[in-house]
Design a protein around this motif. Structure first.
Motif, PDB file in Angstrom:
ATOM      1  N   THR A  78       0.784  -1.241  -0.320  1.00  0.00           N
ATOM      2  CA  THR A  78      -0.258  -0.299  -0.066  1.00  0.00           C
ATOM      3  C   THR A  78       1.590   1.358   0.093  1.00  0.00           C
ATOM      4  O   THR A  78       2.173   1.104   1.111  1.00  0.00           O
ATOM      5  CB  THR A  78      -0.679  -0.119   1.642  1.00  0.00           C
ATOM      6  OG1 THR A  78      -1.682  -1.639   1.455  1.00  0.00           O
ATOM      7  CG2 THR A  78      -2.075   1.477   1.446  1.00  0.00           C
ATOM      8  N   VAL A  79       0.626   2.199  -1.231  1.00  0.00           N
ATOM      9  CA  VAL A  79       1.225   2.838  -0.863  1.00  0.00           C
ATOM     10  C   VAL A  79       0.723   4.340  -0.184  1.00  0.00           C
ATOM     11  O   VAL A  79      -0.001   5.098  -0.774  1.00  0.00           O
ATOM     12  CB  VAL A  79       2.008   3.895  -2.833  1.00  0.00           C
ATOM     13  CG1 VAL A  79       2.439   5.020  -2.706  1.00  0.00           C
ATOM     14  CG2 VAL A  79       2.250   2.762  -3.013  1.00  0.00           C
ATOM     15  N   LYS A  80       1.307   4.834   1.043  1.00  0.00           N
ATOM     16  CA  LYS A  80       0.506   5.560   1.391  1.00  0.00           C
ATOM     17  C   LYS A  80       1.056   5.835   3.557  1.00  0.00           C
ATOM     18  O   LYS A  80       1.604   4.767   3.259  1.00  0.00           O
ATOM     19  CB  LYS A  80      -0.892   4.670   2.552  1.00  0.00           C
ATOM     20  CG  LYS A  80      -2.081   5.733   2.763  1.00  0.00           C
ATOM     21  CD  LYS A  80      -3.379   4.691   2.802  1.00  0.00           C
ATOM     22  CE  LYS A  80      -4.190   5.392   2.221  1.00  0.00           C
ATOM     23  NZ  LYS A  80      -5.789   5.681   2.256  1.00  0.00           N
ATOM     24  N   PRO A 176       4.653  -2.662 -14.738  1.00  0.00           N
ATOM     25  CA  PRO A 176       3.377  -2.263 -13.966  1.00  0.00           C
ATOM     26  C   PRO A 176       3.287  -1.400 -12.476  1.00  0.00           C
ATOM     27  O   PRO A 176       2.634  -1.053 -11.692  1.00  0.00           O
ATOM     28  CB  PRO A 176       3.099  -3.998 -14.103  1.00  0.00           C
ATOM     29  CG  PRO A 176       3.501  -4.599 -15.401  1.00  0.00           C
ATOM     30  CD  PRO A 176       4.621  -3.957 -15.330  1.00  0.00           C
ATOM     31  N   MET A 177       4.548  -1.517 -11.753  1.00  0.00           N
ATOM     32  CA  MET A 177       4.833  -1.303 -10.277  1.00  0.00           C
ATOM     33  C   MET A 177       4.962   0.250 -10.997  1.00  0.00           C
ATOM     34  O   MET A 177       4.325   0.973  -9.954  1.00  0.00           O
ATOM     35  CB  MET A 177       5.793  -1.896 -10.074  1.00  0.00           C
ATOM     36  CG  MET A 177       6.172  -1.941  -8.713  1.00  0.00           C
ATOM     37  SD  MET A 177       7.891  -2.357  -7.926  1.00  0.00           S
ATOM     38  CE  MET A 177       7.288  -3.781  -7.177  1.00  0.00           C
ATOM     39  N   GLN A 178       5.256   0.782 -12.170  1.00  0.00           N
ATOM     40  CA  GLN A 178       5.792   2.148 -12.225  1.00  0.00           C
ATOM     41  C   GLN A 178       4.200   2.439 -12.410  1.00  0.00           C
ATOM     42  O   GLN A 178       4.061   4.062 -11.910  1.00  0.00           O
ATOM     43  CB  GLN A 178       6.469   2.761 -13.240  1.00  0.00           C
ATOM     44  CG  GLN A 178       8.091   2.421 -12.974  1.00  0.00           C
ATOM     45  CD  GLN A 178       8.828   3.569 -11.623  1.00  0.00           C
ATOM     46  OE1 GLN A 178       7.755   4.380 -11.706  1.00  0.00           O
ATOM     47  NE2 GLN A 178       9.543   2.737 -10.851  1.00  0.00           N
ATOM     48  N   ALA A 179       3.333   1.751 -12.950  1.00  0.00           N
ATOM     49  CA  ALA A 179       1.862   2.074 -13.153  1.00  0.00           C
ATOM     50  C   ALA A 179       1.310   2.438 -11.909  1.00  0.00           C
ATOM     51  O   ALA A 179       0.117   3.301 -11.977  1.00  0.00           O
ATOM     52  CB  ALA A 179       1.414   1.684 -14.169  1.00  0.00           C
ATOM     53  N   GLN A 180       1.549   1.439 -11.125  1.00  0.00           N
ATOM     54  CA  GLN A 180       0.891   1.427  -9.566  1.00  0.00           C
ATOM     55  C   GLN A 180       1.148   2.872  -9.194  1.00  0.00           C
ATOM     56  O   GLN A 180       0.429   3.321  -8.363  1.00  0.00           O
ATOM     57  CB  GLN A 180       1.076   0.320  -9.330  1.00  0.00           C
ATOM     58  CG  GLN A 180       0.475   0.210  -7.416  1.00  0.00           C
ATOM     59  CD  GLN A 180       1.089  -0.627  -6.986  1.00  0.00           C
ATOM     60  OE1 GLN A 180       1.812  -1.613  -7.052  1.00  0.00           O
ATOM     61  NE2 GLN A 180       1.250  -0.156  -5.554  1.00  0.00           N
ATOM     62  N   ASP A 185      -3.006   8.752  -5.790  1.00  0.00           N
ATOM     63  CA  ASP A 185      -2.982  10.074  -5.752  1.00  0.00           C
ATOM     64  C   ASP A 185      -2.043  10.691  -4.715  1.00  0.00           C
ATOM     65  O   ASP A 185      -1.650  10.220  -3.995  1.00  0.00           O
ATOM     66  CB  ASP A 185      -4.407  10.616  -4.790  1.00  0.00           C
ATOM     67  CG  ASP A 185      -5.280  12.267  -4.865  1.00  0.00           C
ATOM     68  OD1 ASP A 185      -5.944  11.829  -6.040  1.00  0.00           O
ATOM     69  OD2 ASP A 185      -4.037  12.880  -4.535  1.00  0.00           O
ATOM     70  N   GLN A 186      -1.936  11.812  -5.435  1.00  0.00           N
ATOM     71  CA  GLN A 186      -0.824  12.871  -4.248  1.00  0.00           C
ATOM     72  C   GLN A 186      -0.606  13.068  -3.029  1.00  0.00           C
ATOM     73  O   GLN A 186      -0.040  13.607  -2.236  1.00  0.00           O
ATOM     74  CB  GLN A 186      -0.801  14.327  -4.955  1.00  0.00           C
ATOM     75  CG  GLN A 186       0.542  15.442  -4.645  1.00  0.00           C
ATOM     76  CD  GLN A 186       1.783  15.923  -5.515  1.00  0.00           C
ATOM     77  OE1 GLN A 186       1.557  15.657  -6.996  1.00  0.00           O
ATOM     78  NE2 GLN A 186       2.702  15.811  -5.097  1.00  0.00           N
ATOM     79  N   VAL A 187      -2.303  13.563  -2.772  1.00  0.00           N
ATOM     80  CA  VAL A 187      -2.294  13.572  -0.953  1.00  0.00           C
ATOM     81  C   VAL A 187      -2.183  12.122  -0.488  1.00  0.00           C
ATOM     82  O   VAL A 187      -1.158  12.410   0.860  1.00  0.00           O
ATOM     83  CB  VAL A 187      -3.802  13.421  -0.726  1.00  0.00           C
ATOM     84  CG1 VAL A 187      -4.359  13.200   0.167  1.00  0.00           C
ATOM     85  CG2 VAL A 187      -5.119  14.605  -1.575  1.00  0.00           C
ATOM     86  N   ASP A 188      -1.601  10.683  -1.063  1.00  0.00           N
ATOM     87  CA  ASP A 188      -0.591   9.950  -0.089  1.00  0.00           C
ATOM     88  C   ASP A 188       0.357   9.808  -0.553  1.00  0.00           C
ATOM     89  O   ASP A 188       0.804   8.891   0.174  1.00  0.00           O
ATOM     90  CB  ASP A 188      -1.802   8.629  -0.471  1.00  0.00           C
ATOM     91  CG  ASP A 188      -3.277   8.152  -0.418  1.00  0.00           C
ATOM     92  OD1 ASP A 188      -3.158   8.709   1.361  1.00  0.00           O
ATOM     93  OD2 ASP A 188      -4.242   7.732  -0.444  1.00  0.00           O
ATOM     94  N   ALA A 193       4.222  13.550  -7.969  1.00  0.00           N
ATOM     95  CA  ALA A 193       5.045  14.267  -9.637  1.00  0.00           C
ATOM     96  C   ALA A 193       6.031  13.689 -10.084  1.00  0.00           C
ATOM     97  O   ALA A 193       5.953  13.507 -11.245  1.00  0.00           O
ATOM     98  CB  ALA A 193       4.453  15.667  -8.941  1.00  0.00           C
ATOM     99  N   THR A 194       6.684  13.649  -8.938  1.00  0.00           N
ATOM    100  CA  THR A 194       8.166  13.688  -9.983  1.00  0.00           C
ATOM    101  C   THR A 194       7.759  12.057 -10.387  1.00  0.00           C
ATOM    102  O   THR A 194       8.735  11.905 -11.523  1.00  0.00           O
ATOM    103  CB  THR A 194       9.244  12.949  -8.423  1.00  0.00           C
ATOM    104  OG1 THR A 194       9.547  14.136  -7.454  1.00  0.00           O
ATOM    105  CG2 THR A 194      10.383  12.770  -9.111  1.00  0.00           C
TER     106      THR A 194
END
Ligand code: NAP
Length: 234
Positions: A78-80, A176-180, A185-188, A193-194
């Protein structure tokens, strides 16, 4: 030589498998899904977060005169930020990114003994050495994989074995990992943006280039250095 690769259904693992198959080398792929159809490709279905499933793999049957084990399968989780996660999936991330490579190194080293030349490549990340907010489990897992690799190398030396061990950061790769990563969202994820910029400006390298660079690294005389970034390989 026989090559054993985890996570060959997409991305880097699939490109490395294709690289060796094109060279006429037999490849055993271990993973949940298989997308390669080739006479020299042996698909082994296994969820690598399942320790018991790894213990049941018939690794003794795979041993030949020379084995290259590439622990490639990995997940971001989870990217958070950790404090924002309802149910942190740290166990899953560590199981796939650290425990599975450790169990496969254990099983292959024991099956190979002193007769078979063993080379281990663990696919790491720049995140092993650089804390990236919202990737806590992933950063921790790749840092652990680096130490696992360094320690395993020294242990093999102590036993008088010539086992070659590499822990390799591939760079930012178009998979696919980069697509994930870009889907978060930038909030998390403050660095969102980078990663969109890397993609838009064409800075992502192809999985095929990663496979070629890894091959170049493995063809160089072994120096005993375990940790590499493929960015430094021409
Ligand atoms: N892409 C990058 O920029 C980048 C940068 C640094 C490091 N890496 C590392 O490179 C490696 C490969 O990643 P990638 O970018 O090629 O991503 P990817 O395309 O998502 O590939 C991940 C592979 O792992 C497999 N996998 C996931 N969960 C699994 C499970 N439970 N059991 C067995 N296999 C599983 C996937 O197969 P299924 O989902 O089909 O089962 C897939 O084949 C990873 O270790 C990653 O951390 C990637």
């Amino acid at each position: 030589m026989k090559v054993i690769i985890t996570g060959t259904s997409s991305g880097i693992g699939k490109a490395i498998a294709a690289h060796y198959l094109n060279k006429g080398v037999s490849v055993i792929g271990i993973g949940r899904r298989h997308t390669i159809d080739h006479t020299n490709y042996q698909p082994v279905v296994c969820d690598l977060t399942d320790e018991n499933a790894i213990r049941e793999l018939a690794v003794e049957e795979w041993v030949s005169t020379e084995i290259l084990l590439i622990n490639n399968a990995g997940m971001l989780g989870t990217v958070k930020r950790l404090s924002d996660q309802n149910e942190p999936d740290i166990n899953q991330v560590l199981a796939l990114n650290v425990v599975a490579p450790a169990l496969l190194m254990n099983r292959l080293a024991r099956a190979c003994g002193d007769k078979t030349a063993l080379t281990v490549v663990n696919i790491s990340s720049g995140a092993a050495k650089r804390a990236i907010p919202s990737w806590s489990a992933y950063c921790a897992s790749k840092a652990a994989l680096e130490m696992l690799s360094e320690t395993f190398y020294l242990e093999e030396l102590e036993k008088g074995r010539t086992t070659k061990v590499y822990c390799v950061a591939p760079g930012v790769v178009d998979t696919p990992m980069q697509a994930q990563i870009r889907s978060v969202d930038q909030v998390d994820f403050a660095a969102s943006a980078t990663f969109h910029d890397y993609y838009k400006s064409g800075e992502l390298v192809s999985p095929e280039l990663v496979a070629q660079k890894l091959n170049r690294l493995l063809e160089m005389p072994y120096s005993g250095v375990v940790s590499y970034s493929l960015r430094s390989i021409e």
